[in-house]
Design a protein around this motif. Structure first.
Motif, PDB file in Angstrom:
ATOM      1  N   LEU A 164      91.181 -41.225 -33.774  1.00 45.68           N
ATOM      2  CA  LEU A 164      91.027 -40.837 -32.369  1.00 45.68           C
ATOM      3  C   LEU A 164      91.417 -39.364 -32.208  1.00 45.68           C
ATOM      4  CD1 LEU A 164      92.667 -43.955 -30.730  1.00 45.68           C
ATOM      5  CD2 LEU A 164      90.222 -43.403 -30.765  1.00 45.68           C
ATOM      6  N   PHE A 165      92.349 -38.933 -33.096  1.00 46.22           N
ATOM      7  CA  PHE A 165      92.785 -37.536 -33.113  1.00 46.22           C
ATOM      8  C   PHE A 165      93.276 -37.257 -34.519  1.00 46.22           C
ATOM      9  CE2 PHE A 165      95.996 -40.350 -31.236  1.00 46.22           C
ATOM     10  CZ  PHE A 165      97.005 -40.279 -32.200  1.00 46.22           C
ATOM     11  N   GLU A 166      93.523 -35.994 -34.818  1.00 42.22           N
ATOM     12  CA  GLU A 166      94.079 -35.668 -36.124  1.00 42.22           C
ATOM     13  C   GLU A 166      95.531 -35.226 -35.942  1.00 42.22           C
ATOM     14  OE1 GLU A 166      92.102 -32.503 -38.257  1.00 42.22           O
ATOM     15  OE2 GLU A 166      93.652 -32.474 -39.820  1.00 42.22           O
ATOM     16  N   ALA A 167      96.410 -35.840 -36.695  1.00 33.68           N
ATOM     17  CA  ALA A 167      97.824 -35.442 -36.680  1.00 33.68           C
ATOM     18  C   ALA A 167      98.072 -34.614 -37.942  1.00 33.68           C
ATOM     19  CB  ALA A 167      98.709 -36.676 -36.656  1.00 33.68           C
ATOM     20  N   ARG A 218      86.849 -48.016 -26.418  1.00 34.76           N
ATOM     21  CA  ARG A 218      88.151 -47.850 -27.083  1.00 34.76           C
ATOM     22  C   ARG A 218      88.220 -48.671 -28.367  1.00 34.76           C
ATOM     23  NH1 ARG A 218      91.669 -45.296 -23.782  1.00 34.76           N
ATOM     24  NH2 ARG A 218      91.239 -45.510 -21.559  1.00 34.76           N
ATOM     25  N   ARG A 219      87.563 -49.833 -28.339  1.00 35.90           N
ATOM     26  CA  ARG A 219      87.545 -50.695 -29.523  1.00 35.90           C
ATOM     27  C   ARG A 219      86.434 -50.267 -30.482  1.00 35.90           C
ATOM     28  NH1 ARG A 219      84.108 -54.690 -29.973  1.00 35.90           N
ATOM     29  NH2 ARG A 219      83.814 -54.946 -27.736  1.00 35.90           N
ATOM     30  N   VAL A 220      85.269 -49.919 -29.925  1.00 34.22           N
ATOM     31  CA  VAL A 220      84.090 -49.646 -30.755  1.00 34.22           C
ATOM     32  C   VAL A 220      84.221 -48.325 -31.520  1.00 34.22           C
ATOM     33  CG1 VAL A 220      81.617 -49.139 -30.655  1.00 34.22           C
ATOM     34  CG2 VAL A 220      82.561 -51.082 -29.364  1.00 34.22           C
ATOM     35  N   ILE A 221      84.774 -47.297 -30.891  1.00 27.27           N
ATOM     36  CA  ILE A 221      84.856 -45.987 -31.553  1.00 27.27           C
ATOM     37  C   ILE A 221      85.639 -46.078 -32.871  1.00 27.27           C
ATOM     38  CG2 ILE A 221      85.666 -43.584 -31.364  1.00 27.27           C
ATOM     39  CD1 ILE A 221      84.957 -43.762 -28.344  1.00 27.27           C
ATOM     40  N   PRO A 222      86.853 -46.680 -32.869  1.00 30.21           N
ATOM     41  CA  PRO A 222      87.552 -46.799 -34.158  1.00 30.21           C
ATOM     42  C   PRO A 222      86.784 -47.645 -35.179  1.00 30.21           C
ATOM     43  CG  PRO A 222      89.069 -47.191 -32.340  1.00 30.21           C
ATOM     44  CD  PRO A 222      87.691 -47.134 -31.749  1.00 30.21           C
ATOM     45  N   GLU A 223      86.050 -48.660 -34.718  1.00 29.20           N
ATOM     46  CA  GLU A 223      85.264 -49.480 -35.657  1.00 29.20           C
ATOM     47  C   GLU A 223      84.182 -48.640 -36.338  1.00 29.20           C
ATOM     48  OE1 GLU A 223      85.586 -53.696 -33.147  1.00 29.20           O
ATOM     49  OE2 GLU A 223      83.605 -52.770 -33.460  1.00 29.20           O
ATOM     50  N   VAL A 224      83.446 -47.879 -35.518  1.00 34.50           N
ATOM     51  CA  VAL A 224      82.366 -47.037 -36.060  1.00 34.50           C
ATOM     52  C   VAL A 224      82.959 -45.964 -36.969  1.00 34.50           C
ATOM     53  CG1 VAL A 224      80.557 -45.372 -35.457  1.00 34.50           C
ATOM     54  CG2 VAL A 224      80.803 -47.485 -34.124  1.00 34.50           C
ATOM     55  N   THR A 225      84.061 -45.353 -36.506  1.00 35.46           N
ATOM     56  CA  THR A 225      84.708 -44.292 -37.277  1.00 35.46           C
ATOM     57  C   THR A 225      85.175 -44.823 -38.632  1.00 35.46           C
ATOM     58  OG1 THR A 225      85.395 -43.190 -35.249  1.00 35.46           O
ATOM     59  CG2 THR A 225      86.601 -42.615 -37.243  1.00 35.46           C
ATOM     60  N   GLU A 226      85.755 -46.021 -38.619  1.00 39.66           N
ATOM     61  CA  GLU A 226      86.259 -46.638 -39.845  1.00 39.66           C
ATOM     62  C   GLU A 226      85.120 -46.856 -40.850  1.00 39.66           C
ATOM     63  OE1 GLU A 226      89.244 -47.062 -40.764  1.00 39.66           O
ATOM     64  OE2 GLU A 226      88.651 -48.052 -42.634  1.00 39.66           O
ATOM     65  N   GLU A 227      84.011 -47.371 -40.325  1.00 41.82           N
ATOM     66  CA  GLU A 227      82.849 -47.613 -41.189  1.00 41.82           C
ATOM     67  C   GLU A 227      82.317 -46.283 -41.755  1.00 41.82           C
ATOM     68  OE1 GLU A 227      79.854 -50.111 -39.302  1.00 41.82           O
ATOM     69  OE2 GLU A 227      78.371 -49.384 -40.759  1.00 41.82           O
ATOM     70  N   PHE A 228      82.303 -45.274 -40.901  1.00 48.81           N
ATOM     71  CA  PHE A 228      81.836 -43.945 -41.315  1.00 48.81           C
ATOM     72  C   PHE A 228      82.757 -43.372 -42.399  1.00 48.81           C
ATOM     73  CE2 PHE A 228      81.504 -39.345 -41.026  1.00 48.81           C
ATOM     74  CZ  PHE A 228      80.131 -39.144 -40.933  1.00 48.81           C
ATOM     75  N   ILE A 275      76.400 -37.972 -35.925  1.00 50.35           N
ATOM     76  CA  ILE A 275      75.918 -39.186 -36.601  1.00 50.35           C
ATOM     77  C   ILE A 275      76.641 -40.419 -36.049  1.00 50.35           C
ATOM     78  CG2 ILE A 275      75.805 -40.382 -38.833  1.00 50.35           C
ATOM     79  CD1 ILE A 275      75.549 -37.526 -40.113  1.00 50.35           C
ATOM     80  N   GLN A 276      77.966 -40.296 -35.887  1.00 44.75           N
ATOM     81  CA  GLN A 276      78.724 -41.437 -35.348  1.00 44.75           C
ATOM     82  C   GLN A 276      78.377 -41.711 -33.893  1.00 44.75           C
ATOM     83  OE1 GLN A 276      83.066 -41.390 -36.512  1.00 44.75           O
ATOM     84  NE2 GLN A 276      82.366 -39.573 -37.607  1.00 44.75           N
ATOM     85  N   ALA A 277      78.079 -40.647 -33.151  1.00 42.97           N
ATOM     86  CA  ALA A 277      77.810 -40.779 -31.713  1.00 42.97           C
ATOM     87  C   ALA A 277      76.655 -41.738 -31.441  1.00 42.97           C
ATOM     88  CB  ALA A 277      77.509 -39.410 -31.112  1.00 42.97           C
ATOM     89  N   VAL A 278      75.651 -41.714 -32.334  1.00 38.57           N
ATOM     90  CA  VAL A 278      74.490 -42.587 -32.140  1.00 38.57           C
ATOM     91  C   VAL A 278      74.928 -44.053 -32.154  1.00 38.57           C
ATOM     92  CG1 VAL A 278      72.284 -43.308 -33.157  1.00 38.57           C
ATOM     93  CG2 VAL A 278      72.932 -40.888 -33.165  1.00 38.57           C
ATOM     94  N   ARG A 279      75.772 -44.382 -33.141  1.00 41.48           N
ATOM     95  CA  ARG A 279      76.224 -45.776 -33.270  1.00 41.48           C
ATOM     96  C   ARG A 279      77.144 -46.188 -32.113  1.00 41.48           C
ATOM     97  NH1 ARG A 279      76.851 -48.104 -38.291  1.00 41.48           N
ATOM     98  NH2 ARG A 279      78.054 -49.645 -37.145  1.00 41.48           N
ATOM     99  N   ILE A 280      77.992 -45.249 -31.692  1.00 42.16           N
ATOM    100  CA  ILE A 280      78.912 -45.552 -30.584  1.00 42.16           C
ATOM    101  C   ILE A 280      78.113 -45.783 -29.310  1.00 42.16           C
ATOM    102  CG2 ILE A 280      80.746 -44.606 -29.131  1.00 42.16           C
ATOM    103  CD1 ILE A 280      81.597 -42.948 -31.702  1.00 42.16           C
TER     104      ILE A 280
END
Lengths: 116, 395
Positions: free
Chosen positions: B253-256, B233-243, B148-153
């Motif tokens: 970007l990764f899971e710790a 690099r900028r857009v992925i965190p933006e989309v992820t944050e919104e998601f 789902i996120q991939a489409v927006r990215i």
């Protein structure tokens, strides 16, 4: 030669967004063989105009006549000479190999740099 | 309202595709991705989507059809695995260079030969320089969420790059798990409507895709591609944050995982990270300070962020599910990239590589535990005994 554009100035994805701009790209320098037009033989059938992949057949549209070649863009592929029905009907001796620059041909192919 | 469903990884991806309702899907069946396209074909047949589904004669044709459809302005998706990706090869690069925002589910499977249908990461790692954005998914939920996120990215105007969403063949693709499926309307609202700036079908502004670029312009075109990756690099965190906000998730970007106060950590992608978490919990219960880093975004590679997340450790083990032949004693690509990132950002922690699970070989918690035990020893001595270890290969 026009100044080359920087990476920020060109459309992304290598797209060409102006239609018909191939005319600005002069490909005549690629040619090894040059077509020569035999006006006397031509029957103005427009087969060469139809088949030319580089839109390099010059025509007088009003009078429906083939008038010659646009040598700034013609790459010398020789398709015009291959499809020419006049070329096909040149009468030859039994076993005679017709050379590509035979004066009886309507469209002859002359090696660039050689005299006609 | 979202609801919980029991879905296989392939089915989870097909569900996301149904909700996204792309304009065009062109795909060819290959194990273990086949189910995704089978389920999706059913949605097409039942009229649950309005997608033009193109049955093609090969993956080369599948990606070619995707590129054509995308250039024509369509929202396009596909799915493949292993040899399918290999057969797509030249068009995979072309999709990225034409800046076609295609989304592809890649169900990771070992590349031939010897021929094999089970999981490893040799397929995606071969495509790591193809210009695609690459996301990893630990489980079915993540595969669903990532698609789902991939489409927006992909479709972000500053990015316009294709995205592949990876998950592990069979391990997640064919395992049924509990997946939170969001409301159709919420997913549709999140992905929005794709409005390309240009399209081949726009007869008022005719254009050409795929023209020849010589030494005079080829590099400028590639320079743009490199820049688009930087924008990602900028857009992925933006989309992820919104998601995350909208669907109550916690992606980065990764899971710790229990990493902050850890002395040693394992870096491992996709389903094995799930197994490793159980090992981390059991070792933590014994008072051992171990943690895990699970990469999610692999392209663009978050070198700086990874280096910062790992800086405090005393030992790091990378677990690679493929080999970068000829690099170093059978080491894997994740190790190569991570060691470069750490060196570049001045992180000098002892590090070792464990190559595991090739061709679907099972990885057991006890084996992951042995990796942690090795690293705990390295943390004590400060010395790596063996740089690259092929894990559980018979001598």
């Amino acid at each position: 030669m026009a100044k080359l554009k920087g990476w920020r100035e060109i459309p992304i994805g290598g797209a060409i967004v102006e239609a018909g701009n191939a005319v600005e790209y002069k490909t005549g320098g690629w040619r090894a063989f040059r077509p020569v037009f035999g006006q006397a033989q031509c029957i103005h059938c427009f087969q060469c105009w139809l088949f030319c992949p580089d839109s390099s057949i010059l025509v007088d549209a009003e009078n429906e006549k083939m008038v010659g070649f646009d040598l700034e863009h013609c790459k010398g592929c020789g398709i015009c000479a291959s499809v020419c029905p006049v070329n096909a009907k040149v009468i030859r001796q039994a076993g005679e190999q017709l050379s590509r620059d035979d004066p009886r041909l309507c469209i002859r192919m002359i090696e660039e740099g050689k005299a006609k | 309202m979202s609801k919980y469903e029991a879905l296989t990884g392939d089915q989870a991806v097909a569900t996301a595709m149904r909700q996204i309702n792309p304009d065009v899907v062109a795909a060819y069946p290959i194990t273990p991705q086949t189910e995704t396209v089978e389920f999706f074909a059913e949605y097409v047949a039942n009229g649950e989507v309005t997608t033009d589904f193109i049955c093609v004669e090969s993956e080369h044709s599948a990606m070619s059809a995707c590129v054509g459809a995308s250039a024509a302005g369509a929202r396009v998706m596909t799915a493949t695995s292993s040899q399918g990706l290999a057969l797509m090869w030249e068009i995979v690069y072309i999709a990225a260079s034409y800046r076609c925002p295609i989304v592809m589910s890649l169900v990771n499977r070992a590349l031939s030969g010897p021929i094999n249908i089970h999981c490893d990461h040799s397929d995606v790692m071969g495509a790591r320089d193809s210009g695609w954005i690459i996301l990893f998914s630990e489980n079915n939920q993540e595969a669903y969420d990532n698609v789902i996120q991939a489409v927006r990215i992909a479709e972000h105007p500053d990015v316009l790059l294709p995205v592949m969403v990876c998950q592990d063949g069979f391990i997640t693709s064919h395992s049924m798990e509990r997946v939170e499926v969001y409301d159709d309307a919420d997913v549709k609202a999140f992905v929005g409507i794709y409005r390309p700036e240009r399209s081949l079908l726009d007869v008022d502004s005719p254009m050409t895709y795929g023209a020849l670029h010589f030494y005079d312009y080829y590099y400028e075109s590639k320079r743009q591609q490199a820049e688009a990756m930087e924008h990602a690099r900028r857009v992925i965190p933006e989309v992820t944050e919104e998601f995350n906000r909208k669907f109550n998730r916690n992606y980065g970007l990764f899971e710790a995982y229990r990493l902050d106060d850890a002395d040693v950590a394992v870096v491992v992608a996709n389903s094995t990270a799930g197994t490793a978490k159980i090992v981390v919990d059991s070792l933590r219960a014994q008072g051992l300070k171990v943690g895990l880093l699970k990469p999610r975004v692999f392209r663009p590679f978050p070198a700086k962020e990874l280096a910062e997340a790992l800086r405090h450790l005393k030992a790091i083990a990378v677990m690679d599910r493929s080999i970068a032949f000829g690099y170093l004693n059978g080491a894997g690509p994740l190790f190569i990239e991570l060691t470069a990132a750490l060196a570049l950002h001045g992180v000098h922690v002892p590090i070792a590589d464990y190559v595991f699970g090739l061709g679907g070989r099972d990885i057991k918690p006890s084996e992951i535990e042995s990796v942690y035990r090795d690293m705990l020893r390295v943390a004590e001595t400060g010395r790596v005994e063996r740089l690259v270890t092929p894990l559980s290969v018979r001598e």
